[in-house]
Design a protein around this motif. Structure first.
Motif, PDB file in Angstrom:
ATOM      1  N   VAL A  42       0.837  -1.202   0.000  1.00  0.00           N
ATOM      2  CA  VAL A  42       0.000   0.000   0.000  1.00  0.00           C
ATOM      3  C   VAL A  42       0.867   1.246   0.000  1.00  0.00           C
ATOM      4  CG1 VAL A  42      -1.648   1.347   1.366  1.00  0.00           C
ATOM      5  CG2 VAL A  42      -2.014  -1.110   1.022  1.00  0.00           C
ATOM      6  N   GLU A  43       1.894   1.272   0.839  1.00  0.00           N
ATOM      7  CA  GLU A  43       2.785   2.438   0.901  1.00  0.00           C
ATOM      8  C   GLU A  43       3.499   2.639  -0.432  1.00  0.00           C
ATOM      9  OE1 GLU A  43       2.853   4.585   3.274  1.00  0.00           O
ATOM     10  OE2 GLU A  43       1.466   3.406   4.514  1.00  0.00           O
ATOM     11  N   LEU A  44       3.974   1.557  -1.025  1.00  0.00           N
ATOM     12  CA  LEU A  44       4.665   1.659  -2.312  1.00  0.00           C
ATOM     13  C   LEU A  44       3.730   2.216  -3.391  1.00  0.00           C
ATOM     14  CD1 LEU A  44       6.659  -1.707  -2.344  1.00  0.00           C
ATOM     15  CD2 LEU A  44       7.640   0.581  -2.218  1.00  0.00           C
ATOM     16  N   LEU A  45       2.481   1.749  -3.396  1.00  0.00           N
ATOM     17  CA  LEU A  45       1.509   2.215  -4.382  1.00  0.00           C
ATOM     18  C   LEU A  45       1.224   3.704  -4.216  1.00  0.00           C
ATOM     19  CD1 LEU A  45      -0.977  -0.797  -4.350  1.00  0.00           C
ATOM     20  CD2 LEU A  45       0.241   0.043  -6.365  1.00  0.00           C
ATOM     21  N   LEU A  98      -7.842   1.199  -9.013  1.00  0.00           N
ATOM     22  CA  LEU A  98      -6.541   1.857  -8.846  1.00  0.00           C
ATOM     23  C   LEU A  98      -6.177   2.694 -10.069  1.00  0.00           C
ATOM     24  CD1 LEU A  98      -4.482  -0.977  -7.121  1.00  0.00           C
ATOM     25  CD2 LEU A  98      -5.482   1.048  -6.062  1.00  0.00           C
ATOM     26  N   GLU A  99      -6.605   2.257 -11.237  1.00  0.00           N
ATOM     27  CA  GLU A  99      -6.393   3.083 -12.432  1.00  0.00           C
ATOM     28  C   GLU A  99      -7.293   4.314 -12.393  1.00  0.00           C
ATOM     29  OE1 GLU A  99      -6.709   2.890 -17.318  1.00  0.00           O
ATOM     30  OE2 GLU A  99      -7.220   1.125 -16.130  1.00  0.00           O
ATOM     31  N   GLU A 100      -8.541   4.113 -11.981  1.00  0.00           N
ATOM     32  CA  GLU A 100      -9.509   5.225 -11.942  1.00  0.00           C
ATOM     33  C   GLU A 100      -9.041   6.349 -11.033  1.00  0.00           C
ATOM     34  OE1 GLU A 100     -14.182   6.014 -10.663  1.00  0.00           O
ATOM     35  OE2 GLU A 100     -13.361   3.987 -10.622  1.00  0.00           O
ATOM     36  N   GLN A 152     -10.815  -5.444 -19.128  1.00  0.00           N
ATOM     37  CA  GLN A 152     -11.686  -4.455 -19.764  1.00  0.00           C
ATOM     38  C   GLN A 152     -13.107  -4.552 -19.233  1.00  0.00           C
ATOM     39  OE1 GLN A 152      -9.427  -6.412 -21.221  1.00  0.00           O
ATOM     40  NE2 GLN A 152      -8.620  -5.529 -23.113  1.00  0.00           N
ATOM     41  N   LYS A 153     -13.594  -5.758 -19.003  1.00  0.00           N
ATOM     42  CA  LYS A 153     -14.936  -5.926 -18.438  1.00  0.00           C
ATOM     43  C   LYS A 153     -15.045  -5.270 -17.059  1.00  0.00           C
ATOM     44  CE  LYS A 153     -16.470 -10.244 -20.683  1.00  0.00           C
ATOM     45  NZ  LYS A 153     -16.850 -11.652 -20.456  1.00  0.00           N
ATOM     46  N   ALA A 154     -13.935  -5.289 -16.308  1.00  0.00           N
ATOM     47  CA  ALA A 154     -13.934  -4.694 -14.965  1.00  0.00           C
ATOM     48  C   ALA A 154     -13.847  -3.175 -15.009  1.00  0.00           C
ATOM     49  CB  ALA A 154     -12.779  -5.250 -14.147  1.00  0.00           C
ATOM     50  N   GLY A 155     -13.446  -2.619 -16.157  1.00  0.00           N
ATOM     51  CA  GLY A 155     -13.368  -1.170 -16.275  1.00  0.00           C
ATOM     52  C   GLY A 155     -11.981  -0.605 -16.508  1.00  0.00           C
ATOM     53  N   SER A 156     -10.954  -1.460 -16.584  1.00  0.00           N
ATOM     54  CA  SER A 156      -9.612  -0.956 -16.883  1.00  0.00           C
ATOM     55  C   SER A 156      -9.589  -0.402 -18.301  1.00  0.00           C
ATOM     56  CB  SER A 156      -8.570  -2.073 -16.740  1.00  0.00           C
ATOM     57  OG  SER A 156      -8.417  -2.453 -15.392  1.00  0.00           O
ATOM     58  N   LYS A 157      -8.947   0.743 -18.473  1.00  0.00           N
ATOM     59  CA  LYS A 157      -8.914   1.425 -19.768  1.00  0.00           C
ATOM     60  C   LYS A 157      -7.601   1.211 -20.510  1.00  0.00           C
ATOM     61  CE  LYS A 157     -12.910   3.294 -18.789  1.00  0.00           C
ATOM     62  NZ  LYS A 157     -14.140   2.718 -19.396  1.00  0.00           N
ATOM     63  N   ASN A 158      -6.485   1.340 -19.799  1.00  0.00           N
ATOM     64  CA  ASN A 158      -5.179   1.254 -20.451  1.00  0.00           C
ATOM     65  C   ASN A 158      -4.616  -0.155 -20.270  1.00  0.00           C
ATOM     66  OD1 ASN A 158      -2.924   2.035 -21.887  1.00  0.00           O
ATOM     67  ND2 ASN A 158      -1.929   3.012 -20.136  1.00  0.00           N
ATOM     68  N   VAL A 159      -5.041  -1.053 -21.146  1.00  0.00           N
ATOM     69  CA  VAL A 159      -4.665  -2.466 -21.061  1.00  0.00           C
ATOM     70  C   VAL A 159      -3.858  -2.840 -22.306  1.00  0.00           C
ATOM     71  CG1 VAL A 159      -5.475  -4.847 -20.862  1.00  0.00           C
ATOM     72  CG2 VAL A 159      -6.756  -2.985 -19.752  1.00  0.00           C
ATOM     73  N   ILE A 160      -2.682  -3.403 -22.085  1.00  0.00           N
ATOM     74  CA  ILE A 160      -1.879  -3.937 -23.188  1.00  0.00           C
ATOM     75  C   ILE A 160      -2.072  -5.455 -23.179  1.00  0.00           C
ATOM     76  CG2 ILE A 160       0.428  -4.221 -24.156  1.00  0.00           C
ATOM     77  CD1 ILE A 160       1.245  -1.650 -22.702  1.00  0.00           C
ATOM     78  N   ILE A 180      -6.347   1.362   0.824  1.00  0.00           N
ATOM     79  CA  ILE A 180      -6.136   2.604   0.070  1.00  0.00           C
ATOM     80  C   ILE A 180      -7.371   3.492   0.150  1.00  0.00           C
ATOM     81  CG2 ILE A 180      -5.893   3.531  -2.278  1.00  0.00           C
ATOM     82  CD1 ILE A 180      -3.854   1.311  -2.797  1.00  0.00           C
ATOM     83  N   ARG A 181      -8.544   2.909   0.053  1.00  0.00           N
ATOM     84  CA  ARG A 181      -9.782   3.700   0.182  1.00  0.00           C
ATOM     85  C   ARG A 181      -9.851   4.384   1.540  1.00  0.00           C
ATOM     86  NH1 ARG A 181     -13.986   3.152  -3.471  1.00  0.00           N
ATOM     87  NH2 ARG A 181     -13.788   1.487  -5.033  1.00  0.00           N
ATOM     88  N   SER A 182      -9.455   3.653   2.592  1.00  0.00           N
ATOM     89  CA  SER A 182      -9.512   4.244   3.933  1.00  0.00           C
ATOM     90  C   SER A 182      -8.518   5.392   4.079  1.00  0.00           C
ATOM     91  CB  SER A 182      -9.237   3.176   4.994  1.00  0.00           C
ATOM     92  OG  SER A 182      -7.894   2.730   4.930  1.00  0.00           O
ATOM     93  N   ARG A 183      -7.392   5.299   3.370  1.00  0.00           N
ATOM     94  CA  ARG A 183      -6.388   6.370   3.430  1.00  0.00           C
ATOM     95  C   ARG A 183      -6.846   7.605   2.654  1.00  0.00           C
ATOM     96  NH1 ARG A 183      -1.075   4.183   4.360  1.00  0.00           N
ATOM     97  NH2 ARG A 183      -0.253   6.234   3.754  1.00  0.00           N
ATOM     98  N   LYS A 184      -7.656   7.396   1.632  1.00  0.00           N
ATOM     99  CA  LYS A 184      -8.090   8.499   0.785  1.00  0.00           C
ATOM    100  C   LYS A 184      -9.332   9.201   1.319  1.00  0.00           C
ATOM    101  CE  LYS A 184      -6.065   7.364  -3.674  1.00  0.00           C
ATOM    102  NZ  LYS A 184      -5.496   8.720  -3.853  1.00  0.00           N
ATOM    103  N   GLU A 185     -10.012   8.587   2.294  1.00  0.00           N
ATOM    104  CA  GLU A 185     -11.238   9.198   2.836  1.00  0.00           C
ATOM    105  C   GLU A 185     -10.908  10.363   3.756  1.00  0.00           C
ATOM    106  OE1 GLU A 185     -13.302   6.011   4.728  1.00  0.00           O
ATOM    107  OE2 GLU A 185     -14.025   5.156   2.836  1.00  0.00           O
TER     108      GLU A 185
END
Length: 270
Positions: free
Chosen positions: A10-13, A93-95, A112-120, A265-270
């Motif tokens: 989490v810290e690295l991210l 995490l991309e959003e 892509q079905k999950a919503g990721s946009k930048n997929v190689i 991460i969600r808890s850290r961003k709230e």
């Protein structure tokens, strides 16, 4: 799984400036998609040569009949598979701007079905087909409809359609290869998720991220030093990267580990 390593990830991210993800079959098995090589996988139930380009070129009707049988039997459930917690976490995490790119070896379209946009897509996408003559691309609904009436399916131009995945004997698409290697060069954090790290050239991406093996850096075969990059593995078992390339391995279910990371991460961003 080690809670301390999850906290460290989490810290690295949150600290990294350029995060990329490399995924393999292990993230999709939790969606019911079988992998190819493991016990009980696709190779034990179907002839592996069906996925060789020479076999397809020699008899596309036979290969498409095998594909149709897989679909009808539900054994190779790409068409009906749904993203799991791991896929959804990566899309989140991309959003929120934490990760830049997902590089996937999978051919199931679940990112892509999950919503990721930048997929190689390193190995293409089995849910699409492409005309071997004019290169027009078709969605799987169109292909399945055509398969009910004729084998092999054909393009409007008359050309034979081929699944838009990389068969054995085919080259990795040059655009995917170039973009993936450049992302590995540029990143300062790579998460390697659900892959055995044994299939090249994808297996070299973590080494390139670490500056250990690069096709783009340096002249005369002498690599230039790279700024520090962390490589974190999330996998059920150790791999050839473990203890040699990756900084650490979080061992366990990819979906469960990633969902815990998202929650923190969600808890850290709230």
């Amino acid at each position: 799984m080690d809670a301390r390593l999850i906290d460290k990830t989490v810290e690295l991210l949150l600290e990294a400036a350029h995060v990329i993800i490399l995924t393999g079959a292990g993230i999709s098995t939790e969606s019911g998609v079988p992998d190819f090589r493991s016990p009980g996988g696709i190779w034990e139930r179907y002839d592996p040569t069906m996925f060789f380009i020479e076999r397809f070129l020699a008899d596309p009707e036979e290969v498409w009949r095998c594909m149709l049988d897989m679909h009808r039997s539900k054994e190779f459930s790409l068409w009906d598979a749904r993203p799991n917690m791991g896929h959804h976490t990566l899309a989140y995490l991309e959003e929120v701007g934490i990760i830049r790119t997902v590089i996937t070896q999978n051919i199931d379209n679940l990112h892509q079905k999950a919503g990721s946009k930048n997929v190689i897509e390193f190995h293409g996408n089995m849910l699409c087909a492409r005309c071997m003559k004019c290169r027009r691309k078709y969605g799987y609904e169109q292909v399945l409809s055509d398969l009910e009436t004729r084998l092999p399916p054909r393009c409007e131009c008359g050309g034979i359609l081929k699944p838009d995945a990389v068969f054995f004997g085919e080259a990795i698409p040059q655009d995917a290869l170039k973009r993936s290697f450049q992302e590995a060069e540029d990143c300062d954090l790579m998460l390697v998720i659900g892959t055995s790290a044994q299939v090249e050239p994808a297996a070299s991406l973590p080494l390139i991220a670490k500056g250990m093996n690069s096709l783009f850096r340096g002249l005369g075969g002498i690599p230039l030093p790279k700024a520090r990059c962390s490589v974190v593995e999330i996998n059920r078992e150790p791999t050839p990267l473990t203890g040699r390339v990756s900084d650490f391995l979080i061992q366990g279910s990819a979906g469960e580990i990633l969902s815990l990371i998202e929650k923190k991460i969600r808890s850290r961003k709230e």
